[in-house]
Design an enzyme around this catalytic site. Sequence first.
Site, PDB file in Angstrom:
ATOM      1  N   HIS A   3       0.814  -1.228   0.000  1.00  0.00           N
ATOM      2  CA  HIS A   3       0.000   0.000   0.000  1.00  0.00           C
ATOM      3  C   HIS A   3       0.851   1.284   0.000  1.00  0.00           C
ATOM      4  O   HIS A   3       0.655   2.177  -0.819  1.00  0.00           O
ATOM      5  CB  HIS A   3      -0.891   0.035   1.256  1.00  0.00           C
TER       6      HIS A   3
HETATM    7  O1  RIB Z   1      -4.256  -0.005   5.165  1.00  0.00           O
HETATM    8  C1  RIB Z   1      -2.885  -0.058   4.833  1.00  0.00           C
HETATM    9  C2  RIB Z   1      -2.100   0.897   5.678  1.00  0.00           C
HETATM   10  O2  RIB Z   1      -2.164   0.514   7.046  1.00  0.00           O
HETATM   11  C3  RIB Z   1      -0.591   0.875   5.340  1.00  0.00           C
HETATM   12  O3  RIB Z   1      -0.049   2.135   5.607  1.00  0.00           O
HETATM   13  C4  RIB Z   1      -0.050  -0.137   6.285  1.00  0.00           C
HETATM   14  O4  RIB Z   1       1.334   0.079   6.582  1.00  0.00           O
HETATM   15  C5  RIB Z   1      -0.875   0.139   7.507  1.00  0.00           C
HETATM   16  O5  RIB Z   1      -0.280   1.238   8.190  1.00  0.00           O
END
Ligand code: RIB
Length: 306
Positions: A238
């Site tokens: 992500h």
């Molecule tokens: O939903 C994904 C996010 O939440 C990313 O930033 C992951 O590292 C968690 O922090």
Amino acid sequence: MAVRPLLIFTDPGIDDFIALSMLLRDPAFEVCGIVSLSGNVGLDVTVNNALLCTELNGRADVPVLAGSAKPLCRPAQAAAYIHGRSGLGKHVEEYSTLAARAENAEEFTARMVKKYAGALELVSLGPLTDVALTLQKYPELVPLVRDVLIMGGGIHCGNATKYAEFNIVADPEAAALVFSCGVHVTMVGLDATHECVLSRSSIPQPGATRLGRVVPAMLNDYADAYKNVHGLEGVIIHDAISVLMLTHPDWFRREEHRVRICLDEGEHLGQTVVDLAGAPNCTVAMGADTEKVNGYLAEFVRELAK
Ligand code: RIB
Ligand code: CA
């Protein structure tokens, strides 16, 4: 082209580690600091992991500061079920020899916003606690912040809950403050990242360096966690996907919206909601060019693992 100053807020976290490596290694950016906070795992662990990332990427010159140990007004949540207790994978436990800078994170952030007046981009890869605290304490800084790029939210889906994404619902009050204070937000959420599932076959073999051993190990643990928790074959990096908005905005389908954060207790808490009334406050990534994003990330992690 002028080098772009960035200040990063992060909760490493496997995907944070990859995103930080991208920004630390790209000469187009001057990373003036990294603020680690509680999110995926606790504050001490996220600080160590950010220090480790600067150390293994040869960027010990970049200061790492300890941000918030908990959200503004709720107990800390964690995502060790995905990132492991070490925050870097179930089988990865690595310690940095570096030390965090002993300065208050909000004061440091305010100092950097003023130093780069109008040019500084804040990049938030975790909960928005420290961004919110700074803009709440120093509202006069809002016009001096060029943009707040966040990995967070999702107009059409959640991951931590049915409707909410982890970074937002981990500290919804902080997110609500950031989205309503007048600063421009660029939101790369699940609408875009869920279109970029990277196959396990893209995870490189271990290389000769410490970084080359750590990166494949953390990504394989990440893939195991995705399979066990989400039943997904592959990984969604992500945070790394979100920072590609800085260099390749055309790889994302972008729409201007007014976005607000639901603060009602219940299943919609932390939902990022498009308000049809009101001037836009946010550029939202509603989709991504999967082939271009995943092609870049596969090549980048191969480079890290050499
Ligand atoms: O939903 C994904 C996010 O939440 C990313 O930033 C992951 O590292 C968690 O922090
Ligand atoms: Ca993160």
